[in-house]
Enzyme design. Structure first.
Site, PDB file in Angstrom:
ATOM      1  N   LYS A  97       0.747  -1.315  -0.263  1.00  0.00           N
ATOM      2  CA  LYS A  97       0.089  -0.020   0.001  1.00  0.00           C
ATOM      3  C   LYS A  97       0.307   1.231  -0.084  1.00  0.00           C
ATOM      4  O   LYS A  97       1.839   1.770   0.346  1.00  0.00           O
ATOM      5  CB  LYS A  97      -0.919  -0.035   1.406  1.00  0.00           C
ATOM      6  N   SER A 126     -10.258   2.163   2.139  1.00  0.00           N
ATOM      7  CA  SER A 126      -9.011   2.932   2.028  1.00  0.00           C
ATOM      8  C   SER A 126      -7.825   2.204   1.335  1.00  0.00           C
ATOM      9  O   SER A 126      -7.347   2.339   0.245  1.00  0.00           O
ATOM     10  CB  SER A 126      -8.229   3.621   2.829  1.00  0.00           C
ATOM     11  N   SER A 171     -10.807   0.202   7.346  1.00  0.00           N
ATOM     12  CA  SER A 171      -9.377   0.344   6.075  1.00  0.00           C
ATOM     13  C   SER A 171      -9.544  -0.488   5.327  1.00  0.00           C
ATOM     14  O   SER A 171      -9.103  -1.008   3.860  1.00  0.00           O
ATOM     15  CB  SER A 171      -8.508   1.488   5.654  1.00  0.00           C
TER      16      SER A 171
END
Lengths: 488, 100, 498
Positions: C78, C164, C188
């Site tokens: 990420k 997210s 998330s």
């Protein structure tokens, strides 16, 4: 109490002063990172990724900084909070990389304490006065901006960014520049005794934010202004005087004092408003979520307490208890290095009163002449104790001791060795002394007659002449006795 | 506690975010919507409740006072610190001139 | 030959160890999938060379007999984790071009364990969002598509991969990587996992170091793995977790061998079903999935008990005070002075530069949250908002503590809906926030929680079940997840259209 007032057109005004002293905590590494704290390094070399607030960087507190703040708190008899927290103070400035300063607002490490400033007639402080201390909290220092290197840019150096500071907040207990000066000096002495701050104001290790307001005696507190970052005792006193006068003039001409942040310009000896701190009233403090509450256990606190040295007030009292004059006790305890040197001298066997007199006159005089600090004294406490011992046991006289001390300063040799080598031992040989007395009396027959006629003050003259003839080495007591007999 | 345009501008100024008139207008509505919704928290009886400080029971550890013990949290890495600077200047970060 | 990109982490690890294939073959296969999936926009930066270098090392280590736990396994990272020498943006214009000279603790641990990096995964800007529509680098498109969406839902419309960690979820679901890192502040990891039919676990707050992860809300942020199944989550997590002296909130606890202790047998375990999570008017598919999940856990030997978490309703509003407040302060460092974007209008002073830089560098959702956070912390409002929210948070935490006196794990839906279409909720921030209603309570309490795929809804989109555990009991969470996984037999996958 202080009689200091500002005389305005409408009468006398009392000045109310509170000080927030920022003292750099003595530590190797910064408060929340492992970067060094040394003064004077190349720009941005003592900056970690944490201090530069790179994305994802996190603070981890330095135990030593916490310990030093706790010890400082103990030294002012303050309440130590076993549970405290770090808060973020949010504002934007180029010297503040995180966009917030990690500080302690809601739960400071150290609560209420106090210190005592001594009476000082000359400064108008009639008697000793206790000055309350509101709190001590630990926080990060900011970086530094340089404005002179480029026509359109300021340069940012983050070497100081993240260095640990103690903010020591006094109560508004001071009423004159002299009291404020005495407070700063006393606080500095305590910090230096404790070893929590080097007290070096030139290098910025200690700065004061000076809060000043004025009021008519008996009235409620007036609106205060805060003058930031004042970096000497003299400037602190100048700021108070100038700011108090400015406020009185302002009020008496129909204006009102605005609560604001001001900056001191030492070159012009005046303060001016700092517009760059416009957001000053909305710092949006909240507990720093990167840090858990700081909880101290008894073992930690016990170590802090056990490691505290004897502090100025206790030392002063002890000296006075040993017969040393209050004045000498003040002089000897004002600077921790002098006090340590003096204690070492006592430790080495010197008698307190004689030692105090000798240090404050002979030693300080010599160091002053040589331009040296006591830490650089060419004569060690042990050597000085040896010298004072020779005077105490009658081996040499006080005046010979001065000569011996000079030779010690020059050569570094020990007192006894110098006395032996140069034959300075004082003599109690009555025969030799009587022979010299006879010569002196016969050479001054007129004065002998005057003495016998009642002018007894001349006795000192005969002592002096005899001592001179003996090259200072005669035991003064023996000389006295023999002279009395001869003149008897 | 509905907020108005002036408050939106004040908050934007505190947060150092320049906003246009159109943005301020849009934000006024959005922020009021969100704030109106979070205000239901006021219903909760929190008598005697301390605000949460540590989400998981844990105590704050303290670091030893050693310089550069870990290079990741130590100094002496000016090149790394300045590597992404928009305006590096002779080992400093350059910013528009600040008048204090 | 089998398609190596269909293998799980465990299968790659074991197959590589056994000599069935080389790590380089694996890396090349995934690199090819990444290169062929631009339409998903899952990656901000692709790093095939990093994956290949790690693979070569893995093959060499195999020859030398020095294999590491993740040797031969390429993963996605990420783009919230700082990676040394590789652009790290948090999907923001603010950090576009920012190349850190340091590596986050979690990513370093993964590299030390032998993993390779396929690239930096797209996400919601500064991890703020539930649909991956706030990225400066464009939306991530879910590989999933609706079938027969009914009258109001357009069939085949581009769907949100969740957020997210939407790049992570989309990439795993599309077989661009077998596993990826995620971060979870208010759901998330779990919500995007649920949206894309994969698994993901947020461990206990403090298990994974936050050092080097671009901060959103410090008291909530927690890294965790996302992968295709529970075992892979366990393998990844035990190579990400661990004490870090650089993070003052890091837990100083040994990292258990969660993989070794995996067991779907729940005999003697009690599963709590929180009454307050039954929302009026919720999608019946969600309730049906939940009921099916309860039956699965019973089947695994668990006893099911009803529990109450009375302050559930207040979790989201509390979260939307606390997270923006922390974010408003955490994001103050992006000021154009030391790194990242600088916008210096002609003749501007320092404070103008800040305002211009931050106006230009932050997207609308980030600005919105900074504004909210600034407001709730500002003079006069701090106690009414922030202090009150932290008190409510304490009550929410107490609710869980009380509930865990009568159960070992809690079972609930991960999200109140399946994946929604891109653009469907962007006009109304509140509607978007409400998607995290089931995820946020565990975040506020710092508890371990995971999502496992449990069913398809009537549009044939995946739905996830959430297991919330006691602090430090990741094992209990993983085991309950495994029990569901073994019974749900979720094998659906998105048909390739990209």
């Amino acid at each position: 109490m202080s009689n200091y007032t500002i005389k305005g057109e409408t009468g006398e005004w009392e000045v109310v002063i509170g000080l927030e002293v920022h003292a750099q905590v003595t530590s190797n590494a910064k408060l929340f990172s492992g970067a060094a704290t040394a003064f004077g390094a190349e720009p941005n070399t003592q900056v970690s990724l944490v201090d530069a607030a790179m994305p994802g960087m996190l603070p981890v507190p330095n135990r030593e900084c916490i310990r030093q703040a706790v010890r400082t708190g103990m030294a002012i008899d303050a309440q130590i909070n076993k549970w405290s927290r770090f808060d973020r103070k949010n504002y934007f400035y180029a010297d503040l990389p995180q966009g917030y300063q990690i500080s302690q607002l809601y739960h400071p490490l150290v609560g209420e304490g106090s210190l005592t400033i001594e009476a000082d007639e000359k400064a108008g402080i009639a008697e000793a006065k206790r000055i309350g201390i509101e709190r001590i909290h630990v926080e990060q220092d900011a970086g530094k901006l340089m404005h002179d290197q480029h026509p359109t840019m300021s340069y940012v150096d983050l070497n100081r960014s993240g260095v640990a500071l103690m903010e020591i907040v006094s109560k508004p207990d001071m009423r004159s520049p002299a009291e404020a000066g005495a407070y700063v000096r006393k606080l500095r002495a305590i910090l230096r005794y404790v070893g929590s701050c080097d007290g070096n104001m030139e290098e910025g290790s200690m700065r004061a934010d000076v809060n000043v307001s004025v009021r008519k005696p008996g009235d409620a507190f007036g609106t205060r202004t805060e003058t930031k970052n004042v970096n000497s005792v003299r400037f602190v006193m100048a700021v108070i005087e100038g700011e108090a006068k400015r406020q009185v003039a302002l009020i008496e001409s129909g204006g009102t004092v605005v609560q604001e942040t001001r900056l001191y310009d030492p070159d012009r000896n005046e303060t001016r408003s700092m517009r760059s701190k416009e957001d000053a009233h909305d710092y949006r403090y909240f507990p720093d979520p990167d840090l858990l509450p700081l909880e101290l256990d008894d073992a930690f606190l016990d170590e802090c307490r056990a490691s505290l040295p004897e502090l100025p007030d206790a030392k002063r009292a002890r000296y006075i208890g040993e017969g040393i004059s209050a004045y000498n006790a003040d002089v000897l305890t004002a600077e921790v290095e002098a006090a340590r040197w003096f204690d070492a001298l006592l430790e080495a066997g010197a008698k307190p009163v004689a030692a105090a007199n000798w240090v404050t006159s002979e030693l300080f005089g010599a160091l002053n002449r040589l331009g040296k600090d006591i830490s650089e004294s060419p004569v060690s406490p042990a050597q000085a104790a040896e010298l004072l011992g020779l005077v105490a046991d009658g081996t040499i006289s006080g005046s010979i001791a001065k000569q011996v001390f000079e030779k010690m300063l020059e050569s570094g040799d020990g007192a006894a060795a110098i006395v032996d080598r140069d034959g300075l031992k004082q003599t109690s040989d009555t025969g030799a002394i009587e022979a010299e007395i006879a010569k002196v009396l016969s050479a001054n027959a007129d004065k002998v007659a005057q003495y016998k006629g009642g002018k007894e003050a001349l006795f000192g003259f005969f002592v002096g002449q005899t001592m001179k003839a003996m090259q200072g080495k005669a035991n003064p007591q023996v000389v006295n006795e023999l002279l009395k007999k001869a003149l008897g | 506690m509905a907020i108005d345009q002036a408050t939106v501008r004040k908050i934007a100024s505190l947060a150092r975010i320049a906003i246009s008139d159109a943005e301020a207008t849009a934000m006024e509505g959005e922020l009021n919507g969100i704030l109106g919704w979070v205000e239901q928290l006021g219903e909760v009886d929190v008598t005697g409740v301390e605000p949460m400080t540590a989400v998981i029971p844990n105590t704050l550890r303290l670091r030893d006072d050693v310089v550069d013990a870990d290079p990741l949290t130590g100094g002496n890495r000016r090149d790394d610190v300045l590597a992404n600077a928009p305006e590096p200047q002779h080992g400093f970060f350059g910013v528009p001139k600040v008048i204090e | 030959m089998t398609d190596l990109t269909n293998l799980t982490v465990a299968q790659i690890r074991d197959g590589h160890r056994a000599g069935d294939f080389s790590a380089v073959e694996v890396a090349e296969a995934f690199n090819a999938n990444v290169a062929g999936a631009k339409a998903l926009n899952a990656f901000i930066v692709e790093t095939p060379e990093h994956a290949l270098a790690a693979a070569k090392q893995a093959d060499a280590d195999r020859a030398a007999g020095t294999l590491k736990p993740l040797s031969g396994v390429p993963i996605g990272m990420k783009d919230l984790f700082a990676t040394n020498g590789v652009q790290t943006t948090a999907a923001s214009h603010m950090l576009e071009g920012f190349v850190p000279r340091y590596e986050s603790t979690v990513s370093q641990k993964l590299w030390d364990a032998g993993a390779g990096m396929l690239g930096k995964l797209n996400l919601d800007q500064f991890a703020m969002g539930s649909s991956n529509e706030t990225s400066y680098f464009g939306n991530v498109i879910s590989p999933w598509r609706r079938k027969d969406g009914g009258p109001n839902l357009k069939e085949g419309a581009a769907l949100a991969p969740g957020g997210s960690s939407g790049g992570s979820s989309a990439a795993i679901a599309a077989r661009l990587c077998p596993a990826a890192t995620g971060t979870d502040t208010g759901g998330s990891i779990r919500q995007p996992a649920a949206f894309t039919g994969i698994s993901g676990i947020k461990p206990t707050y403090g298990r994974c170091s936050r050092w080097g992860i671009v901060a959103f809300a410090s008291s909530l942020d927690q890294a965790g793995p996302m992968a295709r199944d529970v075992r892979d989550c366990a393998i990844m997590l035990q190579n990400m977790a661990g004490f870090d002296a650089k993070d003052a909130t890091s837990l100083d606890l040994p990292v258990p061998d969660w993989e070794a202790a995996l067991s779907g047998d729940l005999k003697g375990k009690k599963v709590g079903i929180p009454r307050e999570y039954r929302l009026d008017g919720i999608d019946p598919d969600i309730d049906a999935m939940w009921d099916a999940g309860i039956a699965m856990l019973k089947d695994a030997g668990a006893e099911v008990v009803e529990i109450s978490l009375p302050h559930t309703k207040y979790a989201l509003p509390a979260y939307y005070i606390i997270a923006p407040a922390e974010a408003s302060s955490n994001l103050a460092r992006y000021d154009g002075v030391r790194y990242g974007l600088r916008d210096l209008p002609q003749g501007a002073g320092l404070q103008d530069m800040y305002a211009a830089t931050r106006a230009e560098g932050f997207g609308p959702e980030v600005k919105r949250r900074i504004m909210i956070g600034t407001y709730v912390l500002s003079a006069g409002f701090y106690d009414a908002y922030y202090t009150q929210a932290q008190k409510v948070r304490a009550l929410i935490s107490r609710d869980f503590t009380a509930a865990f006196e009568t159960c070992d794990v809690i079972l609930a839906p991960t999200a109140p809906s399946a994946a929604f279409g891109l653009g469907e909720k962007t006009a109304d921030p509140l509607a978007m926030y409400l998607n995290d209603v089931f995820a946020v309570p565990a975040s506020l309490a710092g508890l371990p929680a995971m999502s496992v795929p449990a069913a398809l809804n009537r549009e044939e989109l995946p739905l996830g079940l959430q297991i919330i555990g006691k602090a430090f009991d990741e094992q209990g969470v993983l085991n309950a997840g495994l029990a569901i996984e073994e019974r749900a037999s979720f094998t659906a996958r998105a048909e390739k259209w990209w």
